[in-house]
Design a protein around this motif. Structure first.
Motif, mmCIF file in Angstrom:
data_model
loop_
_atom_site.group_PDB
_atom_site.id
_atom_site.type_symbol
_atom_site.label_atom_id
_atom_site.label_comp_id
_atom_site.label_asym_id
_atom_site.label_seq_id
_atom_site.Cartn_x
_atom_site.Cartn_y
_atom_site.Cartn_z
ATOM 1 N N THR A 1 41.232 44.428 38.797
ATOM 2 C CA THR A 1 39.834 44.400 38.589
ATOM 3 C C THR A 1 40.129 45.295 37.247
ATOM 4 O OG1 THR A 1 38.995 43.721 40.352
ATOM 5 C CG2 THR A 1 38.081 44.746 38.954
ATOM 6 N N ILE B 1 34.220 38.633 40.893
ATOM 7 C CA ILE B 1 35.022 39.049 42.218
ATOM 8 C C ILE B 1 34.655 39.012 43.281
ATOM 9 C CG2 ILE B 1 36.286 40.772 42.599
ATOM 10 C CD1 ILE B 1 36.791 41.187 40.010
ATOM 11 N N VAL C 1 40.655 37.722 42.319
ATOM 12 C CA VAL C 1 40.797 38.546 41.323
ATOM 13 C C VAL C 1 41.441 37.866 39.775
ATOM 14 C CG1 VAL C 1 41.194 40.557 39.539
ATOM 15 C CG2 VAL C 1 39.984 40.432 42.127
ATOM 16 N N CYS D 1 39.480 34.585 39.390
ATOM 17 C CA CYS D 1 37.452 35.126 38.595
ATOM 18 C C CYS D 1 37.407 34.912 36.989
ATOM 19 C CB CYS D 1 37.417 35.684 39.243
ATOM 20 S SG CYS D 1 36.300 35.831 40.852
ATOM 21 N N SER E 1 34.254 31.318 41.544
ATOM 22 C CA SER E 1 34.657 32.181 42.134
ATOM 23 C C SER E 1 35.261 32.543 42.816
ATOM 24 C CB SER E 1 33.411 33.272 41.750
ATOM 25 O OG SER E 1 33.119 33.700 41.134
#
Length: 209
Positions: free
Chosen positions: A10, A41, A143, A146, A186
């Motif tokens: 992230t 996320i 992640v 996303c 997502s």
């Protein structure tokens, strides 16, 4: 370990969002971009939790079935690397030799095959690539997906804002914050990849025009 990797990737993607000209030139502040990305996320992780708690048959759960099948392809990277790359790129892989891989998967073959492209192959292959970096942790895949989805949405915004000046906030809401976009776009699903592809296609098409 999974939590650590989720935080690491992230932060890595937030760094790229801050530094890459593609995102910097979007006319959206980094603060807003980072909030939108983190929201995706959190939505993706929530989607995985919902399927974990309420749809416990992983072989039929959309967010897990392609992820689980990708392990079979990924494992071949260490036992027979050439097989992995042939399956990944679709090169000379449509032979009986590869049946022991595909039959071990639950979703490589469709119940009713047709002339239409089988998109499950793409999402299984993508997960097999993600596994190289994720160490098999599902939320790390979240992640990654996303980031792909978010990139496509930013591209769509950049294409639209030039043609609809003065409506920046409305476009942010309409492109990034629709509940269905946040929720389904997502997770580790084909929708995120579709947003990525459609967004870049529209963006580059408008640049050509």
């Amino acid at each position: 370990m999974e939590f650590t990797l989720v935080i690491f990737y992230t932060l890595l993607f937030l760094f790229l969002i801050r530094k890459l000209p593609f995102f910097k030139n979007s006319n959206i502040s980094f603060k807003t971009l980072s909030m939108l990305f983190v929201l995706k996320i959190l939505a993706g992780i929530s989607l995985g939790l919902i399927y974990t708690l309420y749809y416990k048959e992983r072989s039929t759960a959309d967010v897990f079935k392609y992820f689980d099948d990708s392990k079979i392809m990924y494992d071949s990277l260490f036992s027979k690397p050439l097989d992995y790359f042939k399956m990944l790129f679709g090169y000379a892989n449509d032979t009986p030799y590869f049946d022991h891989y595909y039959k071990a998967m639950n979703n490589w073959f469709r119940v009713y095959e047709s002339n239409l492209y089988n998109e499950s192959h793409t999402i299984i292959r993508l997960n097999a690539v993600f596994r190289i970096f994720s160490f098999g942790y599902y939320n790390v895949h979240t992640v990654f997906m996303c980031f792909l989805s978010f990139t496509g949405l930013v591209a769509l915004y950049k294409a639209a804002v030039k043609n609809i000046p003065g409506k920046e906030m409305e476009l942010v809401i309409g492109i990034f914050l629709l509940p269905s976009v946040i929720f389904w776009g997502s997770g580790v699903l084909k929708e995120g990849l579709l947003f990525f592809g459609i967004g870049l296609m529209v963006y580059f098409f408008t640049r050509i025009l």
